[in-house]
Design a protein around this motif. Structure first.
Motif, PDB file in Angstrom:
ATOM      1  N   LEU A   1       1.086  -1.316   0.132  1.00 29.05           N
ATOM      2  CA  LEU A   1      -0.075   0.063   0.029  1.00 29.05           C
ATOM      3  C   LEU A   1       0.940   1.198   0.173  1.00 29.05           C
ATOM      4  CD1 LEU A   1      -2.924  -1.105   2.402  1.00 29.05           C
ATOM      5  CD2 LEU A   1      -3.056  -0.479   0.114  1.00 29.05           C
ATOM      6  N   ALA A   2       1.938   1.327   0.825  1.00 27.78           N
ATOM      7  CA  ALA A   2       2.863   2.354   0.789  1.00 27.78           C
ATOM      8  C   ALA A   2       3.481   2.645  -0.594  1.00 27.78           C
ATOM      9  CB  ALA A   2       4.085   2.199   1.901  1.00 27.78           C
ATOM     10  N   GLU A   3       3.959   1.496  -1.453  1.00 27.46           N
ATOM     11  CA  GLU A   3       4.424   1.865  -2.631  1.00 27.46           C
ATOM     12  C   GLU A   3       3.314   1.982  -3.715  1.00 27.46           C
ATOM     13  OE1 GLU A   3       5.866  -2.349  -3.242  1.00 27.46           O
ATOM     14  OE2 GLU A   3       7.672  -1.979  -2.244  1.00 27.46           O
ATOM     15  N   SER A   4       1.914   1.900  -3.324  1.00 24.95           N
ATOM     16  CA  SER A   4       1.026   2.189  -4.085  1.00 24.95           C
ATOM     17  C   SER A   4       0.258   3.459  -4.002  1.00 24.95           C
ATOM     18  CB  SER A   4       0.103   0.961  -4.494  1.00 24.95           C
ATOM     19  OG  SER A   4       0.578  -0.052  -5.254  1.00 24.95           O
ATOM     20  N   ALA A   5       0.663   4.301  -2.777  1.00 23.62           N
ATOM     21  CA  ALA A   5      -0.147   5.352  -2.254  1.00 23.62           C
ATOM     22  C   ALA A   5      -0.213   6.585  -3.359  1.00 23.62           C
ATOM     23  CB  ALA A   5       0.613   5.881  -1.158  1.00 23.62           C
ATOM     24  N   THR A   6       1.050   6.786  -4.286  1.00 20.87           N
ATOM     25  CA  THR A   6       0.831   7.747  -5.156  1.00 20.87           C
ATOM     26  C   THR A   6      -0.055   7.437  -6.051  1.00 20.87           C
ATOM     27  OG1 THR A   6       3.177   8.457  -4.629  1.00 20.87           O
ATOM     28  CG2 THR A   6       2.367   8.997  -6.860  1.00 20.87           C
ATOM     29  N   LEU A   7      -0.060   6.206  -6.682  1.00 22.66           N
ATOM     30  CA  LEU A   7      -1.312   5.873  -7.738  1.00 22.66           C
ATOM     31  C   LEU A   7      -2.653   6.078  -7.108  1.00 22.66           C
ATOM     32  CD1 LEU A   7       0.541   2.912  -9.293  1.00 22.66           C
ATOM     33  CD2 LEU A   7      -0.068   4.923 -10.260  1.00 22.66           C
ATOM     34  N   ILE A   8      -2.907   5.383  -5.890  1.00 25.04           N
ATOM     35  CA  ILE A   8      -4.092   5.373  -5.390  1.00 25.04           C
ATOM     36  C   ILE A   8      -4.334   7.068  -5.245  1.00 25.04           C
ATOM     37  CG2 ILE A   8      -5.475   5.190  -3.316  1.00 25.04           C
ATOM     38  CD1 ILE A   8      -3.661   2.778  -2.684  1.00 25.04           C
ATOM     39  N   ASN A   9      -3.743   7.996  -4.857  1.00 23.77           N
ATOM     40  CA  ASN A   9      -3.833   9.368  -4.762  1.00 23.77           C
ATOM     41  C   ASN A   9      -4.195   9.784  -6.279  1.00 23.77           C
ATOM     42  OD1 ASN A   9      -4.008   9.624  -2.082  1.00 23.77           O
ATOM     43  ND2 ASN A   9      -1.772  10.007  -1.899  1.00 23.77           N
ATOM     44  N   ILE A  10      -3.499   9.578  -7.267  1.00 22.68           N
ATOM     45  CA  ILE A  10      -3.755   9.923  -8.643  1.00 22.68           C
ATOM     46  C   ILE A  10      -5.155   9.565  -9.031  1.00 22.68           C
ATOM     47  CG2 ILE A  10      -3.194   9.485 -10.962  1.00 22.68           C
ATOM     48  CD1 ILE A  10      -1.207  11.141  -9.695  1.00 22.68           C
ATOM     49  N   PHE A  11      -5.591   8.450  -8.647  1.00 20.96           N
ATOM     50  CA  PHE A  11      -7.054   7.790  -9.185  1.00 20.96           C
ATOM     51  C   PHE A  11      -8.064   8.533  -8.219  1.00 20.96           C
ATOM     52  CE2 PHE A  11      -4.434   4.743 -11.053  1.00 20.96           C
ATOM     53  CZ  PHE A  11      -4.774   4.648 -12.355  1.00 20.96           C
ATOM     54  N   ALA A  12      -7.768   8.988  -6.985  1.00 16.46           N
ATOM     55  CA  ALA A  12      -8.693   9.453  -6.096  1.00 16.46           C
ATOM     56  C   ALA A  12      -9.023  10.931  -6.552  1.00 16.46           C
ATOM     57  CB  ALA A  12      -8.231   9.426  -4.729  1.00 16.46           C
ATOM     58  N   GLU A  13      -8.411  11.465  -6.971  1.00 23.15           N
ATOM     59  CA  GLU A  13      -8.599  12.894  -7.199  1.00 23.15           C
ATOM     60  C   GLU A  13      -9.444  13.359  -8.497  1.00 23.15           C
ATOM     61  OE1 GLU A  13      -8.781  17.017  -7.511  1.00 23.15           O
ATOM     62  OE2 GLU A  13      -8.007  16.037  -8.961  1.00 23.15           O
ATOM     63  N   LYS A  14     -10.629  14.068  -8.431  1.00 19.85           N
ATOM     64  CA  LYS A  14     -11.516  14.008  -9.448  1.00 19.85           C
ATOM     65  C   LYS A  14     -11.241  14.718 -10.850  1.00 19.85           C
ATOM     66  CE  LYS A  14     -16.051  16.510 -10.289  1.00 19.85           C
ATOM     67  NZ  LYS A  14     -16.941  17.293  -9.694  1.00 19.85           N
ATOM     68  N   ILE A  15     -10.331  15.803 -10.603  1.00 21.70           N
ATOM     69  CA  ILE A  15      -9.700  16.333 -11.787  1.00 21.70           C
ATOM     70  C   ILE A  15      -8.975  15.371 -12.515  1.00 21.70           C
ATOM     71  CG2 ILE A  15      -8.173  18.016 -12.585  1.00 21.70           C
ATOM     72  CD1 ILE A  15     -10.936  19.183 -11.887  1.00 21.70           C
ATOM     73  N   ARG A  16      -8.002  14.661 -11.772  1.00 22.98           N
ATOM     74  CA  ARG A  16      -7.120  13.534 -12.314  1.00 22.98           C
ATOM     75  C   ARG A  16      -8.150  12.414 -12.897  1.00 22.98           C
ATOM     76  NH1 ARG A  16      -3.588  15.598  -8.311  1.00 22.98           N
ATOM     77  NH2 ARG A  16      -3.962  14.213  -6.814  1.00 22.98           N
TER      78      ARG A  16
END
Length: 108
Positions: free
Chosen positions: A11-26
């Protein structure tokens, strides 16, 4: 007691990707690029997501750093396109690790 140590690392390694997909504009940018045959430039993306050009550039930079998109030059303009295969494989691996740890913990 369950041991989710592998999940914590994944999960730590994927945190950036998870945040990318979590943001509406992205997410909107991903969908716009996915619906494009040849990619889009910043002007096109700005018009589709209805935010300022500097804000779009900020999101595009974060998405490129995460490997979700890439860019090619067409003269003086930059064309952005999706590169989801590796990021999606990483997320799938992360979720498989989490599922395995959950199964090992008795489904809790």
């Amino acid at each position: 007691m369950a041991n989710y140590q592998k999940s914590e690392v994944a999960l730590a390694e994927s945190a950036t990707l998870i945040n990318i997909f979590a943001e509406k504009i992205r997410r909107q940018i991903i969908i716009a690029l996915g619906n494009s045959d040849d990619g889009l430039n910043v002007t096109d993306i700005t018009a589709m997501v209805n935010i300022s050009r500097p804000a779009v550039s900020h999101h595009l930079r974060l998405m490129r750093e995460a490997g979700v998109i890439d860019m090619r030059s067409n003269g003086v303009e930059h064309i952005y396109y999706l590169t989801l295969t590796t990021p999606l494989q990483q997320l799938l691996s992360t979720f498989n690790t989490l599922a395995a740890d959950t199964q090992a913990a008795g489904g809790k």
